[in-house]
Design a protein around this motif. Sequence first.
Motif, PDB file in Angstrom:
ATOM      1  N   ARG A  47       1.954  10.394 -12.624  1.00 24.49           N
ATOM      2  CA  ARG A  47       1.784  11.203 -11.969  1.00 24.49           C
ATOM      3  C   ARG A  47       1.291  12.997 -12.937  1.00 24.49           C
ATOM      4  N   GLU A  48       2.160  12.138 -14.480  1.00 29.87           N
ATOM      5  CA  GLU A  48       2.304  13.114 -14.961  1.00 29.87           C
ATOM      6  C   GLU A  48       1.123  13.333 -15.714  1.00 29.87           C
ATOM      7  N   ARG A  49      -0.102  11.960 -15.840  1.00 34.79           N
ATOM      8  CA  ARG A  49      -1.340  12.281 -16.045  1.00 34.79           C
ATOM      9  C   ARG A  49      -2.149  12.196 -15.318  1.00 34.79           C
ATOM     10  N   GLY A  50      -1.979  12.789 -13.866  1.00 36.65           N
ATOM     11  CA  GLY A  50      -2.888  13.186 -12.747  1.00 36.65           C
ATOM     12  C   GLY A  50      -3.565  11.637 -12.674  1.00 36.65           C
ATOM     13  N   ALA A  51      -2.883  10.385 -13.223  1.00 39.09           N
ATOM     14  CA  ALA A  51      -3.556   9.177 -12.377  1.00 39.09           C
ATOM     15  C   ALA A  51      -3.849   8.931 -10.812  1.00 39.09           C
ATOM     16  N   GLU A  52      -4.430   8.458 -10.889  1.00 34.42           N
ATOM     17  CA  GLU A  52      -4.228   7.396  -8.905  1.00 34.42           C
ATOM     18  C   GLU A  52      -3.771   6.918  -9.539  1.00 34.42           C
ATOM     19  N   ILE A  53      -2.396   6.840  -8.513  1.00 38.20           N
ATOM     20  CA  ILE A  53      -2.064   5.800  -8.075  1.00 38.20           C
ATOM     21  C   ILE A  53      -2.235   4.806  -7.088  1.00 38.20           C
ATOM     22  N   VAL A  54      -1.913   3.416  -7.712  1.00 41.45           N
ATOM     23  CA  VAL A  54      -2.704   2.436  -6.362  1.00 41.45           C
ATOM     24  C   VAL A  54      -1.165   1.168  -6.637  1.00 41.45           C
ATOM     25  N   THR A  55      -0.682   1.341  -5.593  1.00 36.97           N
ATOM     26  CA  THR A  55       0.905   0.489  -5.419  1.00 36.97           C
ATOM     27  C   THR A  55       0.759  -0.306  -4.191  1.00 36.97           C
ATOM     28  N   PRO A  56      -0.633  -1.869  -4.837  1.00 38.91           N
ATOM     29  CA  PRO A  56      -0.500  -2.641  -3.546  1.00 38.91           C
ATOM     30  C   PRO A  56       0.943  -3.671  -3.659  1.00 38.91           C
ATOM     31  N   LEU A  57       2.014  -2.899  -3.990  1.00 40.09           N
ATOM     32  CA  LEU A  57       3.116  -4.182  -3.681  1.00 40.09           C
ATOM     33  C   LEU A  57       4.540  -3.082  -3.772  1.00 40.09           C
ATOM     34  N   ALA A  58       5.755  -4.290  -2.708  1.00 40.95           N
ATOM     35  CA  ALA A  58       6.988  -3.521  -3.644  1.00 40.95           C
ATOM     36  C   ALA A  58       7.710  -4.391  -2.346  1.00 40.95           C
ATOM     37  N   ALA A  59       8.349  -5.390  -3.318  1.00 45.41           N
ATOM     38  CA  ALA A  59       8.473  -7.174  -2.637  1.00 45.41           C
ATOM     39  C   ALA A  59      10.063  -6.851  -4.099  1.00 45.41           C
ATOM     40  N   GLU A  60      11.152  -7.308  -3.018  1.00 42.97           N
ATOM     41  CA  GLU A  60      12.203  -7.889  -3.849  1.00 42.97           C
ATOM     42  C   GLU A  60      13.225  -8.272  -2.337  1.00 42.97           C
ATOM     43  N   ALA A  61      13.602  -9.412  -2.730  1.00 38.51           N
ATOM     44  CA  ALA A  61      14.597 -10.438  -1.485  1.00 38.51           C
ATOM     45  C   ALA A  61      15.859 -10.894  -2.783  1.00 38.51           C
ATOM     46  N   MET A  62      16.791 -10.756  -1.962  1.00 43.48           N
ATOM     47  CA  MET A  62      17.787 -11.192  -1.994  1.00 43.48           C
ATOM     48  C   MET A  62      17.503 -12.252  -2.810  1.00 43.48           C
ATOM     49  N   PRO A  63      18.362 -12.640  -4.446  1.00 41.68           N
ATOM     50  CA  PRO A  63      18.744 -13.995  -5.168  1.00 41.68           C
ATOM     51  C   PRO A  63      18.946 -14.973  -3.926  1.00 41.68           C
ATOM     52  N   ALA A  64      18.089 -16.225  -4.001  1.00 45.24           N
ATOM     53  CA  ALA A  64      18.102 -17.218  -3.172  1.00 45.24           C
ATOM     54  C   ALA A  64      17.780 -18.786  -4.131  1.00 45.24           C
ATOM     55  N   GLY A  65      17.311 -19.557  -3.342  1.00 45.23           N
ATOM     56  CA  GLY A  65      16.863 -20.552  -3.612  1.00 45.23           C
ATOM     57  C   GLY A  65      15.001 -20.085  -4.050  1.00 45.23           C
ATOM     58  N   GLY A 124       0.619  -1.236   0.391  1.00 46.30           N
ATOM     59  CA  GLY A 124       0.321   0.203   0.004  1.00 46.30           C
ATOM     60  C   GLY A 124       0.773   1.795   0.134  1.00 46.30           C
ATOM     61  N   GLU A 125       0.605   2.386   0.406  1.00 49.44           N
ATOM     62  CA  GLU A 125       1.372   3.494   0.658  1.00 49.44           C
ATOM     63  C   GLU A 125       2.461   3.110   1.227  1.00 49.44           C
ATOM     64  N   ALA A 126       3.406   2.559   2.034  1.00 52.67           N
ATOM     65  CA  ALA A 126       4.106   2.043   2.336  1.00 52.67           C
ATOM     66  C   ALA A 126       5.064   1.706   1.002  1.00 52.67           C
ATOM     67  N   ALA A 127       4.665   0.779   0.263  1.00 47.25           N
ATOM     68  CA  ALA A 127       4.903   0.783  -1.169  1.00 47.25           C
ATOM     69  C   ALA A 127       5.577   2.206  -1.311  1.00 47.25           C
ATOM     70  N   ALA A 128       4.599   3.008  -2.128  1.00 50.35           N
ATOM     71  CA  ALA A 128       5.032   3.924  -3.070  1.00 50.35           C
ATOM     72  C   ALA A 128       5.745   5.073  -1.185  1.00 50.35           C
ATOM     73  N   GLU A 129       5.954   4.868  -0.254  1.00 45.08           N
ATOM     74  CA  GLU A 129       7.259   5.549  -0.002  1.00 45.08           C
ATOM     75  C   GLU A 129       8.242   4.327  -0.727  1.00 45.08           C
TER      76      GLU A 129
END
Length: 513
Positions: free
Chosen positions: A55-73, A33-38
């Motif tokens: 933002r340039e289009r004046g759109a509503e931004i939906v940020t459900p997820l920002a997730a990344e993990a260091m490579p592994a199995g 959510g908002e934490a992903a955008a931040e």
Amino acid sequence: MRILCATFKHETNTFSPIPTDRARFADWGLHFGEAAAEAMAGTRMPQAAYMKLARERGAEIVTPLAAEAMPAGPVEEATYEELAGAILVAAADCDAALLDLHGAMVATHLDDGEGELLRRLRAARPDLPIAVTLDLHCNLTPAMVDNCTALIGYKTYPHVDMYEVAEQVGRILFDAIDGRVDPVMRWARPPLLSQTLCQGTDDAPMKDLIARARRFEAEEPGILAATVFGGFALADIADAGTSALLIADRKVAGAEEAAAAGAGDLAARAFAARADFVYRHRPIEEAVAAAARLDDGPVILLDHADNCGSGATQDVMAAIRAVIEGGLDDVAVATLWDPAAVEAMRQAGEGATLTLDLGGRTDMPAIGLEGRPLSLTGTVERLSDGRFTVEGPMYTGVTVDCGPSALFRVGQPDGGPDGAPDGEGGDGVRIIVTSHHHEPWDLGVFRMMGLDPATRRYLMLKSRIHYRAGFGDLARHTLTLDGEGVATSDNGLLPYRKVRRPIYPLDPEVSWP
């Protein structure tokens, strides 16, 4: 408009014994959510570029997820389903989706993490415009291509163009929404399992392929984007390997045919250079002896087989042992993963002298190696919380959390001349030990420990190519140390079962097309 902007990334080494669970995503970056955008705001990551375009289009931004993990199995099933599900639920009432994915994600229950996510997204929303950025090490699959509007990959390794590439594909998507272009993708894939150690874009042959892709974009009418994917050979899946993809504008006569021809051209050139995409090894003792003969530093020593940025355990001591036994002095090592050793040093406190069984905590059954600690006596020189902000040019603005960390110094100076052997006035070997896996590509990994890497004679990095982002301009010399680990560049050590055959170099006599 409601525009979905999300990140879901993992480069999976199917030979790695390190599990990729929810906690591993949390260690590197897991935000909703908002934490992903931040988390993405102010960075040079693709999701930040996507949000800027929205933002340039004046759109509503939906940020459900920002997730990344260091490579592994492989990513565990429950974690994959939770994170993929967050994107799918949010997409239900959005007008477009801009996704930052990797392209080499394997889960415990499926081999094509990105392709499956896009397939589900397309099935739920057949007309949804979807743009995707993928890593240069993407193993491109039909499901990825068939289930989005436009996809693109980075043109740099180290990946310093992530923001710009995301802008490029995002603008293609919005031009398509506005009716200015009609994108179509064409791709080709030679039977080539290229090694990441040979994919640096400052080096031939990758440098030449990228230059040709840029010429297609600049000079060929109707070509909107051109990508060469090196692929990720440490993912044992059918689709692993090198590929090329071009996006054409069907509104331009002949562009679709030009895209197909261009993809074939890039794939053919990659296959023609196949021998240069395979690393040639030499005994580690020879490399250490060569390093000892160099008069000026910093000298970069790459422990590439134990690079967690390619899914290794990052606790293999073979190369560190070789450096110590080879008598190299004034060495700074980044980074060794050993949470138990960090805790022992934290209990002892700064300035304490102790003997540790360092590293070697992890067995690697896929390549038949058991963990082998190295007993070392040294001083706890510094403790740190392991946090720093990346200065760039790769992952600029991202906060790295190595977890509780410690600087362990083996050998003490006694007032003798610089560069003398350990115990005879030398400066010893300093090892940065962390509680979370981290590939050292930014100077901050040394600075968080009070070290200036520019003043060290040797910098030993558990890295492959990404080290060039922060350390490339610093290095007077760079040598590879062919140690041990599941990020090995020796294909003969890897028990492939699923990759399509025949494929080079597993099948040296393969021909194509």
